[in-house]
Design a protein around this motif. Sequence first.
Motif, PDB file in Angstrom:
ATOM      1  N   ILE A 211       0.803  -0.995   0.001  1.00 54.21           N
ATOM      2  CA  ILE A 211      -0.218  -0.603  -0.379  1.00 54.21           C
ATOM      3  C   ILE A 211       0.960   1.310  -0.205  1.00 54.21           C
ATOM      4  CG2 ILE A 211      -2.033  -0.986   1.258  1.00 54.21           C
ATOM      5  CD1 ILE A 211      -1.284   1.179   3.684  1.00 54.21           C
ATOM      6  N   ILE A 212       2.399   0.528   0.208  1.00 56.03           N
ATOM      7  CA  ILE A 212       2.918   2.527   0.602  1.00 56.03           C
ATOM      8  C   ILE A 212       3.182   3.400  -0.788  1.00 56.03           C
ATOM      9  CG2 ILE A 212       5.305   3.006   0.508  1.00 56.03           C
ATOM     10  CD1 ILE A 212       5.763   1.253   3.041  1.00 56.03           C
ATOM     11  N   PRO A 213       3.146   2.813  -2.118  1.00 54.35           N
ATOM     12  CA  PRO A 213       3.539   3.439  -2.888  1.00 54.35           C
ATOM     13  C   PRO A 213       1.917   4.311  -3.431  1.00 54.35           C
ATOM     14  CG  PRO A 213       4.442   1.148  -3.793  1.00 54.35           C
ATOM     15  CD  PRO A 213       3.514   1.255  -2.777  1.00 54.35           C
ATOM     16  N   LYS A 214       0.447   3.523  -3.546  1.00 55.28           N
ATOM     17  CA  LYS A 214      -0.630   4.048  -3.681  1.00 55.28           C
ATOM     18  C   LYS A 214      -1.118   5.545  -2.122  1.00 55.28           C
ATOM     19  CE  LYS A 214      -2.012   0.068  -4.963  1.00 55.28           C
ATOM     20  NZ  LYS A 214      -3.333  -2.004  -4.691  1.00 55.28           N
ATOM     21  N   LEU A 215      -0.385   4.845  -1.097  1.00 57.27           N
ATOM     22  CA  LEU A 215      -1.042   5.962  -0.267  1.00 57.27           C
ATOM     23  C   LEU A 215       0.349   7.074  -0.203  1.00 57.27           C
ATOM     24  CD1 LEU A 215      -1.681   6.879   2.307  1.00 57.27           C
ATOM     25  CD2 LEU A 215      -0.235   5.730   3.799  1.00 57.27           C
ATOM     26  N   GLN A 216       1.653   6.751  -0.671  1.00 56.05           N
ATOM     27  CA  GLN A 216       2.425   7.889  -1.339  1.00 56.05           C
ATOM     28  C   GLN A 216       1.804   8.659  -2.513  1.00 56.05           C
ATOM     29  OE1 GLN A 216       5.788   5.706  -2.116  1.00 56.05           O
ATOM     30  NE2 GLN A 216       6.965   6.614   0.119  1.00 56.05           N
ATOM     31  N   LYS A 217       0.686   8.490  -2.947  1.00 55.78           N
ATOM     32  CA  LYS A 217       0.583   9.399  -4.399  1.00 55.78           C
ATOM     33  C   LYS A 217      -0.338  10.510  -3.579  1.00 55.78           C
ATOM     34  CE  LYS A 217       0.793   5.427  -8.439  1.00 55.78           C
ATOM     35  NZ  LYS A 217      -0.225   5.653  -8.589  1.00 55.78           N
ATOM     36  N   GLU A 218      -0.983   9.762  -2.422  1.00 54.82           N
ATOM     37  CA  GLU A 218      -2.275  10.526  -2.080  1.00 54.82           C
ATOM     38  C   GLU A 218      -1.800  11.752  -0.757  1.00 54.82           C
ATOM     39  OE1 GLU A 218      -5.779  11.372  -2.764  1.00 54.82           O
ATOM     40  OE2 GLU A 218      -4.881  10.301  -4.823  1.00 54.82           O
ATOM     41  N   HIS A 219      -0.601  11.585  -0.234  1.00 54.02           N
ATOM     42  CA  HIS A 219       0.382  11.900   0.950  1.00 54.02           C
ATOM     43  C   HIS A 219       1.675  10.789   0.978  1.00 54.02           C
ATOM     44  CE1 HIS A 219      -3.947  12.373   2.340  1.00 54.02           C
ATOM     45  NE2 HIS A 219      -4.596  11.476   2.265  1.00 54.02           N
ATOM     46  N   TYR A 220       2.293  12.053   0.143  1.00 56.10           N
ATOM     47  CA  TYR A 220       4.085  11.549  -0.140  1.00 56.10           C
ATOM     48  C   TYR A 220       4.318  11.382   1.578  1.00 56.10           C
ATOM     49  CZ  TYR A 220       8.244  11.165  -1.446  1.00 56.10           C
ATOM     50  OH  TYR A 220       9.524  10.173  -1.961  1.00 56.10           O
ATOM     51  N   PHE A 221       5.269   9.853   1.469  1.00 53.58           N
ATOM     52  CA  PHE A 221       5.955  10.211   2.339  1.00 53.58           C
ATOM     53  C   PHE A 221       7.786   9.764   2.634  1.00 53.58           C
ATOM     54  CE2 PHE A 221       2.594   7.487   3.025  1.00 53.58           C
ATOM     55  CZ  PHE A 221       3.639   6.101   2.651  1.00 53.58           C
ATOM     56  N   TYR A 222       8.421   9.372   3.722  1.00 52.76           N
ATOM     57  CA  TYR A 222      10.044   8.694   2.803  1.00 52.76           C
ATOM     58  C   TYR A 222       9.564   7.602   3.644  1.00 52.76           C
ATOM     59  CZ  TYR A 222      11.883  12.317   0.686  1.00 52.76           C
ATOM     60  OH  TYR A 222      12.274  13.586   0.026  1.00 52.76           O
ATOM     61  N   VAL A 223      10.007   6.089   2.844  1.00 52.59           N
ATOM     62  CA  VAL A 223      10.107   4.947   3.352  1.00 52.59           C
ATOM     63  C   VAL A 223      11.908   5.202   3.931  1.00 52.59           C
ATOM     64  CG1 VAL A 223      10.494   2.444   3.359  1.00 52.59           C
ATOM     65  CG2 VAL A 223       8.870   3.154   2.133  1.00 52.59           C
ATOM     66  N   TRP A 224      11.778   5.023   5.394  1.00 48.75           N
ATOM     67  CA  TRP A 224      13.074   5.160   6.802  1.00 48.75           C
ATOM     68  C   TRP A 224      13.732   3.915   6.549  1.00 48.75           C
ATOM     69  CZ3 TRP A 224      15.556   8.754   9.185  1.00 48.75           C
ATOM     70  CH2 TRP A 224      15.851   8.747  10.270  1.00 48.75           C
ATOM     71  N   ASP A 225      13.433   3.302   6.048  1.00 43.89           N
ATOM     72  CA  ASP A 225      13.832   1.466   5.743  1.00 43.89           C
ATOM     73  C   ASP A 225      13.094   0.625   5.500  1.00 43.89           C
ATOM     74  OD1 ASP A 225      14.464  -1.267   6.294  1.00 43.89           O
ATOM     75  OD2 ASP A 225      15.998  -0.780   8.899  1.00 43.89           O
ATOM     76  N   GLU A 226      14.575   0.570   4.260  1.00 44.34           N
ATOM     77  CA  GLU A 226      13.356   0.110   2.518  1.00 44.34           C
ATOM     78  C   GLU A 226      13.511  -1.864   3.618  1.00 44.34           C
ATOM     79  OE1 GLU A 226      15.908   0.963  -0.228  1.00 44.34           O
ATOM     80  OE2 GLU A 226      15.133   2.493  -0.423  1.00 44.34           O
ATOM     81  N   LYS A 227      13.777  -2.492   4.160  1.00 39.68           N
ATOM     82  CA  LYS A 227      14.426  -3.575   4.473  1.00 39.68           C
ATOM     83  C   LYS A 227      12.836  -4.178   4.808  1.00 39.68           C
ATOM     84  CE  LYS A 227      19.640  -4.263   3.964  1.00 39.68           C
ATOM     85  NZ  LYS A 227      20.263  -4.591   4.888  1.00 39.68           N
ATOM     86  N   THR A 228      12.542  -3.454   6.621  1.00 42.05           N
ATOM     87  CA  THR A 228      11.087  -3.368   7.345  1.00 42.05           C
ATOM     88  C   THR A 228       9.916  -2.741   6.942  1.00 42.05           C
ATOM     89  OG1 THR A 228      12.054  -1.413   8.487  1.00 42.05           O
ATOM     90  CG2 THR A 228      12.459  -3.883   9.054  1.00 42.05           C
ATOM     91  N   PHE A 229      10.209  -1.827   6.085  1.00 45.39           N
ATOM     92  CA  PHE A 229       8.791  -0.554   5.535  1.00 45.39           C
ATOM     93  C   PHE A 229       8.168  -0.311   6.557  1.00 45.39           C
ATOM     94  CE2 PHE A 229       8.483  -4.739   2.845  1.00 45.39           C
ATOM     95  CZ  PHE A 229       9.031  -4.775   1.693  1.00 45.39           C
ATOM     96  N   GLU A 230       9.475   0.705   7.623  1.00 40.96           N
ATOM     97  CA  GLU A 230       9.362   1.706   8.105  1.00 40.96           C
ATOM     98  C   GLU A 230       9.370   2.922   7.322  1.00 40.96           C
ATOM     99  OE1 GLU A 230      10.951   2.444  12.741  1.00 40.96           O
ATOM    100  OE2 GLU A 230      12.431   1.739  11.061  1.00 40.96           O
ATOM    101  N   VAL A 231       8.086   3.538   7.833  1.00 40.00           N
ATOM    102  CA  VAL A 231       8.026   4.619   7.533  1.00 40.00           C
ATOM    103  C   VAL A 231       8.333   5.738   8.137  1.00 40.00           C
ATOM    104  CG1 VAL A 231       6.648   3.578   5.509  1.00 40.00           C
ATOM    105  CG2 VAL A 231       5.722   4.463   7.296  1.00 40.00           C
ATOM    106  N   ARG A 232       8.849   6.891   7.519  1.00 42.50           N
ATOM    107  CA  ARG A 232       8.412   8.672   8.875  1.00 42.50           C
ATOM    108  C   ARG A 232       7.990   9.461   8.157  1.00 42.50           C
ATOM    109  NH1 ARG A 232      13.077  12.867   8.671  1.00 42.50           N
ATOM    110  NH2 ARG A 232      12.165  13.668   6.887  1.00 42.50           N
ATOM    111  N   LEU A 233       6.590   9.729   8.594  1.00 43.11           N
ATOM    112  CA  LEU A 233       5.287  11.027   8.364  1.00 43.11           C
ATOM    113  C   LEU A 233       6.045  12.085   9.750  1.00 43.11           C
ATOM    114  CD1 LEU A 233       2.705   8.510   9.386  1.00 43.11           C
ATOM    115  CD2 LEU A 233       3.610   9.345   6.796  1.00 43.11           C
ATOM    116  N   MET A 234       5.967  13.256   8.614  1.00 42.79           N
ATOM    117  CA  MET A 234       6.441  14.615   9.604  1.00 42.79           C
ATOM    118  C   MET A 234       5.978  15.145   9.390  1.00 42.79           C
ATOM    119  SD  MET A 234      10.013  13.569  10.845  1.00 42.79           S
ATOM    120  CE  MET A 234       9.304  15.432  11.682  1.00 42.79           C
ATOM    121  N   CYS A 235       5.142  16.135  10.358  1.00 40.05           N
ATOM    122  CA  CYS A 235       3.750  16.813  10.593  1.00 40.05           C
ATOM    123  C   CYS A 235       5.054  18.777  10.796  1.00 40.05           C
ATOM    124  CB  CYS A 235       3.658  17.059  11.634  1.00 40.05           C
ATOM    125  SG  CYS A 235       1.896  15.290  11.927  1.00 40.05           S
ATOM    126  N   SER A 236       4.456  19.398  10.307  1.00 38.96           N
ATOM    127  CA  SER A 236       5.092  20.989   9.978  1.00 38.96           C
ATOM    128  C   SER A 236       4.205  21.856  10.986  1.00 38.96           C
ATOM    129  CB  SER A 236       5.026  21.618   9.342  1.00 38.96           C
ATOM    130  OG  SER A 236       6.223  20.226   8.021  1.00 38.96           O
TER     131      SER A 236
END
Length: 340
Positions: free
Chosen positions: A295-320
């Motif tokens: 689901i990561i690529p699909k979710l990124q299309k709507e709300h972009y974010f970075y994959v922090w660890d490509e092996k575990t699919f840990e993602v980072r979401l930052m608020c501003s």
Amino acid sequence: MKKTFASDNYSGVHPEVMEALLKANTGHAASYGADEYTERAIAQFKVYFGNDIEVFFAYNGTGANVLGLSALSRSFNSIICSDLAHINVDESTAPEKFLGSKLITIPTKDGKIYPEEIQNKIQRVDDQHHPQANVISISQSTEYGTVYTIDEVKAIADVAKKNNLFFHMDGSRISNAAVSLGKDFASFTRDAGVDVLSFGGTKNGMMFGEAIIFFKPEPARYFKYIRKQGMQLHSKMRFISAQFEVLLSNDLWKRNASHSNRMAKLLEKELRSASVKITRPVDANGIFAILPSAIIPKLQKEHYFYVWDEKTFEVRLMCSFDTTEEEIKSFGATLRKLLK
């Protein structure tokens, strides 16, 4: 580009900061920091940290870190930091190139490093064949969005003092840390034993600009030359200074950081309600989580974010400072839809 959860560097400029820039753009002002805006901005820093500090402005975080460390370290020295430290991971090899010093890293699970681990890295003192540890550097908040407590900072300072090392803090998100702790800046920097601080502005509503703050006079003695050599001396300094002046006035720094931290807590709630695993404590304005890879690529299309660890699919979401509750709810709705 619509707003994202990729980084607080993606955000725009706070309206009050933009207004300050426009006001500073009236008429002429002396260059290289000999202007009234710089004088007032430095005075604001002294309100928070004390009158006997030295403050220098730079363009960006890498410049602030590398130059601050340049005042502390020589080419035969080593700098002890976490393996996730910005100076180790996200500044290319700028510290090594410009300092000539070796970075000694400590593996971390929570973004922090601890006294016993640091002490174990201080080896072969006065051995001419071995790099000589001279600086401990930490990030506050950390690259995992965690925040050192005041006691944790003091414990590291004790190790630094015991071993005659300098203590450097990368505070690119220092405002978020201060809000998280509910304490003033000095309590976990100067008063806790930090020698040199990189004070971040860009991630908290400024267009550009960071500050290097020295809490002891000797390391700052030749810093004006180091900054010039390091190509971080802004000729039209007032455009950095005017931003810091307004950021530190009327608690704008606190309003911005409080909002971004609060948005992170709301986003954490959305993720937990969707049964998503949160991997790190949410102390500041960043959230780390494990998402299904599909689901990561699909979710990124709507709300972009970075994959922090490509092996575990840990993602980072930052608020501003400009993240909205509506955007948080929209992210949650999209996430739950994709998880069905």
